[in-house]
Design a protein around this motif. Structure first.
Motif, PDB file in Angstrom:
ATOM      1  N   LEU A  31       0.832  -1.207   0.000  1.00  0.00           N
ATOM      2  CA  LEU A  31       0.000   0.000   0.000  1.00  0.00           C
ATOM      3  C   LEU A  31       0.865   1.255   0.000  1.00  0.00           C
ATOM      4  CD1 LEU A  31      -2.767   1.379   0.239  1.00  0.00           C
ATOM      5  CD2 LEU A  31      -2.637   1.039   2.720  1.00  0.00           C
ATOM      6  N   THR A  32       1.866   1.282   0.864  1.00  0.00           N
ATOM      7  CA  THR A  32       2.747   2.454   0.948  1.00  0.00           C
ATOM      8  C   THR A  32       3.541   2.641  -0.338  1.00  0.00           C
ATOM      9  OG1 THR A  32       2.970   2.183   3.338  1.00  0.00           O
ATOM     10  CG2 THR A  32       4.645   3.496   2.234  1.00  0.00           C
ATOM     11  N   ALA A  33       4.119   1.557  -0.855  1.00  0.00           N
ATOM     12  CA  ALA A  33       4.962   1.655  -2.054  1.00  0.00           C
ATOM     13  C   ALA A  33       4.159   2.161  -3.247  1.00  0.00           C
ATOM     14  CB  ALA A  33       5.588   0.296  -2.364  1.00  0.00           C
ATOM     15  N   MET A  34       2.918   1.679  -3.382  1.00  0.00           N
ATOM     16  CA  MET A  34       2.075   2.158  -4.472  1.00  0.00           C
ATOM     17  C   MET A  34       1.784   3.651  -4.331  1.00  0.00           C
ATOM     18  SD  MET A  34      -1.256   3.140  -5.238  1.00  0.00           S
ATOM     19  CE  MET A  34      -2.238   2.500  -3.897  1.00  0.00           C
ATOM     20  N   MET A  35       1.429   4.078  -3.110  1.00  0.00           N
ATOM     21  CA  MET A  35       1.138   5.485  -2.874  1.00  0.00           C
ATOM     22  C   MET A  35       2.365   6.353  -3.111  1.00  0.00           C
ATOM     23  SD  MET A  35      -2.068   5.971  -2.148  1.00  0.00           S
ATOM     24  CE  MET A  35      -2.011   7.623  -1.489  1.00  0.00           C
ATOM     25  N   MET A  36       3.535   5.883  -2.718  1.00  0.00           N
ATOM     26  CA  MET A  36       4.765   6.641  -2.943  1.00  0.00           C
ATOM     27  C   MET A  36       4.979   6.896  -4.433  1.00  0.00           C
ATOM     28  SD  MET A  36       7.206   4.625  -0.218  1.00  0.00           S
ATOM     29  CE  MET A  36       8.751   5.231  -0.913  1.00  0.00           C
ATOM     30  N   CYS A  37       4.770   5.866  -5.240  1.00  0.00           N
ATOM     31  CA  CYS A  37       4.983   6.017  -6.686  1.00  0.00           C
ATOM     32  C   CYS A  37       3.937   6.943  -7.311  1.00  0.00           C
ATOM     33  CB  CYS A  37       4.954   4.643  -7.363  1.00  0.00           C
ATOM     34  SG  CYS A  37       6.393   3.625  -6.993  1.00  0.00           S
ATOM     35  N   VAL A  38       2.694   6.820  -6.883  1.00  0.00           N
ATOM     36  CA  VAL A  38       1.643   7.684  -7.422  1.00  0.00           C
ATOM     37  C   VAL A  38       1.920   9.137  -7.076  1.00  0.00           C
ATOM     38  CG1 VAL A  38      -0.799   8.304  -7.225  1.00  0.00           C
ATOM     39  CG2 VAL A  38      -0.149   5.907  -7.483  1.00  0.00           C
ATOM     40  N   VAL A  39       2.227   9.398  -5.803  1.00  0.00           N
ATOM     41  CA  VAL A  39       2.459  10.774  -5.348  1.00  0.00           C
ATOM     42  C   VAL A  39       3.640  11.396  -6.086  1.00  0.00           C
ATOM     43  CG1 VAL A  39       3.179  12.188  -3.381  1.00  0.00           C
ATOM     44  CG2 VAL A  39       1.409  10.444  -3.079  1.00  0.00           C
ATOM     45  N   THR A  40       4.744  10.673  -6.163  1.00  0.00           N
ATOM     46  CA  THR A  40       5.950  11.250  -6.772  1.00  0.00           C
ATOM     47  C   THR A  40       5.829  11.388  -8.281  1.00  0.00           C
ATOM     48  OG1 THR A  40       6.965   9.038  -6.758  1.00  0.00           O
ATOM     49  CG2 THR A  40       7.499  10.497  -4.926  1.00  0.00           C
ATOM     50  N   PHE A  45       6.558  16.551  -0.024  1.00  0.00           N
ATOM     51  CA  PHE A  45       7.174  16.075   1.222  1.00  0.00           C
ATOM     52  C   PHE A  45       6.103  15.694   2.241  1.00  0.00           C
ATOM     53  CE2 PHE A  45       7.940  17.773   5.528  1.00  0.00           C
ATOM     54  CZ  PHE A  45       8.806  16.783   6.008  1.00  0.00           C
ATOM     55  N   SER A  46       5.115  16.558   2.423  1.00  0.00           N
ATOM     56  CA  SER A  46       4.074  16.328   3.427  1.00  0.00           C
ATOM     57  C   SER A  46       3.276  15.070   3.118  1.00  0.00           C
ATOM     58  CB  SER A  46       3.143  17.542   3.502  1.00  0.00           C
ATOM     59  OG  SER A  46       3.859  18.721   3.779  1.00  0.00           O
ATOM     60  N   MET A  47       2.929  14.897   1.852  1.00  0.00           N
ATOM     61  CA  MET A  47       2.138  13.732   1.466  1.00  0.00           C
ATOM     62  C   MET A  47       2.936  12.440   1.632  1.00  0.00           C
ATOM     63  SD  MET A  47      -0.965  13.164   0.431  1.00  0.00           S
ATOM     64  CE  MET A  47      -1.800  11.620   0.034  1.00  0.00           C
ATOM     65  N   LEU A  48       4.226  12.490   1.333  1.00  0.00           N
ATOM     66  CA  LEU A  48       5.066  11.301   1.507  1.00  0.00           C
ATOM     67  C   LEU A  48       5.209  10.932   2.980  1.00  0.00           C
ATOM     68  CD1 LEU A  48       7.794  12.039  -1.177  1.00  0.00           C
ATOM     69  CD2 LEU A  48       6.203  10.121  -1.189  1.00  0.00           C
ATOM     70  N   MET A  49       5.347  11.929   3.838  1.00  0.00           N
ATOM     71  CA  MET A  49       5.415  11.641   5.272  1.00  0.00           C
ATOM     72  C   MET A  49       4.110  11.003   5.754  1.00  0.00           C
ATOM     73  SD  MET A  49       8.381  12.378   6.510  1.00  0.00           S
ATOM     74  CE  MET A  49       8.186  12.630   8.272  1.00  0.00           C
ATOM     75  N   LEU A  50       3.002  11.412   5.179  1.00  0.00           N
ATOM     76  CA  LEU A  50       1.703  10.849   5.556  1.00  0.00           C
ATOM     77  C   LEU A  50       1.615   9.374   5.162  1.00  0.00           C
ATOM     78  CD1 LEU A  50      -1.712  12.630   4.909  1.00  0.00           C
ATOM     79  CD2 LEU A  50      -1.447  10.194   4.527  1.00  0.00           C
ATOM     80  N   VAL A  51       1.928   9.068   3.915  1.00  0.00           N
ATOM     81  CA  VAL A  51       1.707   7.698   3.439  1.00  0.00           C
ATOM     82  C   VAL A  51       2.774   6.730   3.937  1.00  0.00           C
ATOM     83  CG1 VAL A  51       0.477   8.509   1.402  1.00  0.00           C
ATOM     84  CG2 VAL A  51       2.920   8.028   1.226  1.00  0.00           C
ATOM     85  N   MET A  52       3.955   7.243   4.308  1.00  0.00           N
ATOM     86  CA  MET A  52       5.034   6.360   4.753  1.00  0.00           C
ATOM     87  C   MET A  52       5.021   6.124   6.255  1.00  0.00           C
ATOM     88  SD  MET A  52       8.168   7.810   2.382  1.00  0.00           S
ATOM     89  CE  MET A  52       9.356   6.596   2.949  1.00  0.00           C
ATOM     90  N   SER A  53       4.173   6.813   6.997  1.00  0.00           N
ATOM     91  CA  SER A  53       4.207   6.753   8.460  1.00  0.00           C
ATOM     92  C   SER A  53       3.857   5.363   8.978  1.00  0.00           C
ATOM     93  CB  SER A  53       3.235   7.780   9.040  1.00  0.00           C
ATOM     94  OG  SER A  53       1.903   7.460   8.684  1.00  0.00           O
ATOM     95  N   ASN A  54       4.412   5.057  10.142  1.00  0.00           N
ATOM     96  CA  ASN A  54       4.052   3.801  10.819  1.00  0.00           C
ATOM     97  C   ASN A  54       3.355   4.072  12.146  1.00  0.00           C
ATOM     98  OD1 ASN A  54       6.120   4.635  12.514  1.00  0.00           O
ATOM     99  ND2 ASN A  54       7.101   2.621  12.616  1.00  0.00           N
ATOM    100  N   ASN A  55       2.931   5.321  12.339  1.00  0.00           N
ATOM    101  CA  ASN A  55       2.267   5.673  13.592  1.00  0.00           C
ATOM    102  C   ASN A  55       1.299   6.836  13.350  1.00  0.00           C
ATOM    103  OD1 ASN A  55       3.715   8.366  14.553  1.00  0.00           O
ATOM    104  ND2 ASN A  55       5.276   7.028  13.667  1.00  0.00           N
TER     105      ASN A  55
END
Length: 673
Positions: A93-102, A134-144
């Motif tokens: 889920l995170t990896a897909m979102m990272m690629c879409v966002v970037t 940056f903000s969106m990546l911090m959101l989707v990559m978070s573990n907490n």
């Protein structure tokens, strides 16, 4: 490709755009002395996002090989037993979102070079969009939840800055304040949900929360008979309603079109508005425990999908048509969440990101080519002047309406199928809404397409010839014919058109029925079998197209396109006749169901009236009059009475002493008796 993930590599993904945003925001603006010119500014920010995209793709490939990452990067502080930290959880889920966002961000950065070429805030705009990335990546990559909330609020802040980018324009200032306030309503619910989770699990970390979630399944909210998990789920979803613009907290998104077109694609189509969908999917172990919450989600999504689509039919601003389309498609995603088909919702999130970003950027290209006219009533015949914009717009439109073999077909039809299999009470209404929404979507999409690219040329008849989407630069209106836009605008259109066609075909099986999202999303198949039932009839992407030939969505989409063709190309008198016949309904829709009126005249005025009561009665009456003023008046009164005894005459004091001695003697004699 390595099956391990490096913490330093993952840290570089959000930090690269942050470095670019910092350099552009300080050295490229008046604040830092304008050390960086335009070329240096866009080069640095594009480089940062490009690095982030490359690392995201590498991360995705590692995740596909089985790599996972869930570690703390930095521990901020520990309060009691509660850890507040920065960390990353990287799965499918995170990896897909990272690629879409970037990827979408990279396309928007390139596009901005051409679109904002003459704007005086050029460098500031690049700083903002990189900061958003940056903000969106911090959101989707978070573990907490702490980091998630930080990213959640940060994207809201940058959205506020970008919607009001042209701060000399009153409508833009109103729109960004509206977005900010409406999102605060949703965020209040979100923070309540987070607070309840922390109170009952003692943790902010996803893994620890999910491990303890079974312990709260049977608990009720103290003082009520409400199930605690239901309250938590609904509070979290209220946050998603604000960020992902669900009824009735959707009212901010159409007005946000007051900002420059690139941010409409980046924020209000592909990334920020999908944060709520991502959050609910990430929190699926909690939502799976409450049928009440899931049913609520499904009904809200169905209302948004259908009724926001209706509003797209009557819009004449090219960006607002696409904006209401975004609202409708977000409703589709939310319906899938309610059916416990989280992977289907995420799948539509991904496909929608590409074709909706494409449609927004194509709309911006049309605006540029028509000398900043945004009214589709004064367009027409643009196809022969802007061939690249035309063909990419057509591709985006075909993907949006769910044309077989296009990406939108696979994700949209999947949503309709899983809703059909859902057993929740609201599933019947939701199925009707998403099915009717197919016709509505096709109709307003092809209405836009035909009015802009086909038919009679009307660009020289515009009574408001100087209507301008750019309010921050020296304008260059012209009375000439439409023209194709520069390569920095058309190349992103072409690059976005490719996944709009292909990505659904190649990813539906691994994302919906494979293991790609298996460890990221939890579904109780026994209680919520919709996705499992859909899996039984799925036999591959080609067979899905064959199956579509026997289902209503394909023919509803075709009917919508044909109706738009007839009404806006063949017989333009029909729409006018319908508008006259349905005038009361049209008035309601033109006023956006009077929700803005209700918010401004009932909620806002009610809040002001209540505030006035608190001010006059509570603040001025009780606090100032009853506590502050009364206390000093009492002290003053007592002091003035006591002051009279201080005459300064010795015989007065001697008399008081004699009286005091006499009273004391009398008292003690009385006690002795």
């Amino acid at each position: 490709m390595s099956s391990t993930l490096s913490a330093s590599t993952l840290l570089a993904v959000p930090m690269a755009p942050l470095v670019g945003a910092t350099l552009a925001g300080i050295l490229g603006t008046t604040f830092g002395g304008n050390v960086l010119g335009r070329r240096a500014t866009h080069s640095l920010t594009i480089l940062g996002v490009l690095v982030s995209f490359i690392l995201s793709v590498m991360t995705l490939m590692s995740v596909m090989d089985g790599a996972r990452f869930n570690e703390t990067i930095y521990e901020w502080m520990v309060v009691g037993g509660l850890k507040m930290e920065i960390g990353f959880m990287v799965d499918g889920l995170t990896a897909m979102m990272m690629c879409v966002v970037t990827f979408v961000s990279l396309m928007v950065h390139l596009y901005t070079i051409g679109y904002m070429e003459e704007d005086r805030g050029y460098n500031r705009f690049f700083a903002y969009i990189s900061l958003f990335t940056f903000s969106m990546l911090m959101l989707v990559m978070s573990n907490n939840l702490l980091q998630l909330f930080f990213g959640w609020e940060a994207v809201g802040l940058v959205s506020y800055l970008l919607i009001g980018f042209w701060f000399n324009k009153p409508t833009a200032i109103f729109a960004n304040m509206k977005a900010f306030l409406v999102n605060r309503v949703g965020d209040f619910g979100f923070i309540l949900g987070i607070g309840l989770i922390v109170a009952y699990t003692g943790s902010l970390n996803y893994t620890e929360i999910f491990a303890k979630v079974n312990e709260i399944e049977t608990l009720t909210l103290p003082g009520t008979d409400w199930m605690l998990v239901t309250v938590i789920a609904i509070c979290l979803f209220i946050g998603a309603m604000g960020k992902s613009a669900q009824f009735p907290l959707h009212v901010w998104l159409p007005d946000s079109m007051e900002g420059p077109t690139p941010i409409s694609a980046l924020i209000h189509a592909a990334t920020m508005v999908t944060a709520g969908i991502f959050m609910v999917s990430r929190m699926s172990p909690i939502f799976e425990m409450s049928d009440v919450a899931l049913n609520f989600i499904m009904v809200i999504g169905a209302i948004t999908a259908l009724f926001m689509g209706f509003l797209g039919i009557i819009q004449n601003d090219i960006k607002r048509v696409v904006a209401y389309s975004t609202l409708s498609q977000l409703g589709y995603m939310t319906v899938a969440l309610g059916a416990s088909a989280y992977s289907v919702a995420v799948f539509h999130l991904m496909t929608h990101a590409f074709f909706k970003a494409l449609l927004f950027l194509a709309a911006g290209s049309v605006i540029m080519g028509l000398h900043h006219n945004q009214d589709i009533r004064w367009m027409g015949g643009v196809r022969k002047y802007m061939p690249i914009t035309w063909i990419t717009s057509l591709i985006g439109t075909l993907a949006l309406i769910g044309t077989p073999f296009f990406s939108g077909f696979y994700s949209k039809d999947s949503i309709i199928e899983v809703v059909h299999f859902s057993h929740l009470p609201g599933a019947g209404f939701a199925y009707f809404a998403v099915l009717a929404g197919v016709f509505v979507t096709s109709f307003y999409s092809f209405r836009l397409y035909f009015l802009v690219f086909h038919g009679q040329e009307r660009y020289d008849q515009n009574p408001d010839a100087h209507h301008d989407d750019h309010h921050g630069h020296d304008d260059h209106h012209g009375d000439g014919k439409p023209h194709e836009t520069p390569w920095v605008v058309t190349v992103p259109l072409v690059l976005l058109a490719i996944p709009s066609v292909l990505i659904g075909f190649f990813t539906i099986e691994p994302m919906l029925f494979g293991t790609f999202l298996q460890d990221a999303i939890t579904v109780n198949s026994a209680a919520h079998p919709a996705l499992a039932e859909f899996a039984k009839i799925f036999h591959g992407p080609v067979a899905m197209v064959s199956h579509a030939l026997y289902t209503p969505p394909l023919y509803l989409a075709l009917a919508g396109a044909v109706a738009a063709w007839y009404m806006y190309l063949i017989n333009p008198a029909v729409p006018a006749a319908i508008a006259r016949a349905l005038r009361p309904l049209i008035v309601v829709m033109e006023n956006k169901y009077y929700l803005d009126w209700f918010n401004e005249n009932v909620l806002a005025r009610g809040a002001r009236a209540l505030g006035t009561v608190f001010w006059k009665v509570g603040d001025r009456g009780v606090i100032e009059g009853g506590v502050v003023n009364a206390s000093w008046k009492l002290v003053g009164a007592v002091s003035s009475w006591v002051r009279r005894a201080q005459t300064g005459y010795l015989y007065h004091y001697a008399l008081m002493m004699i009286i005091g001695v006499f009273l004391s003697m009398t008292y003690f004699v009385w006690l002795a008796k």
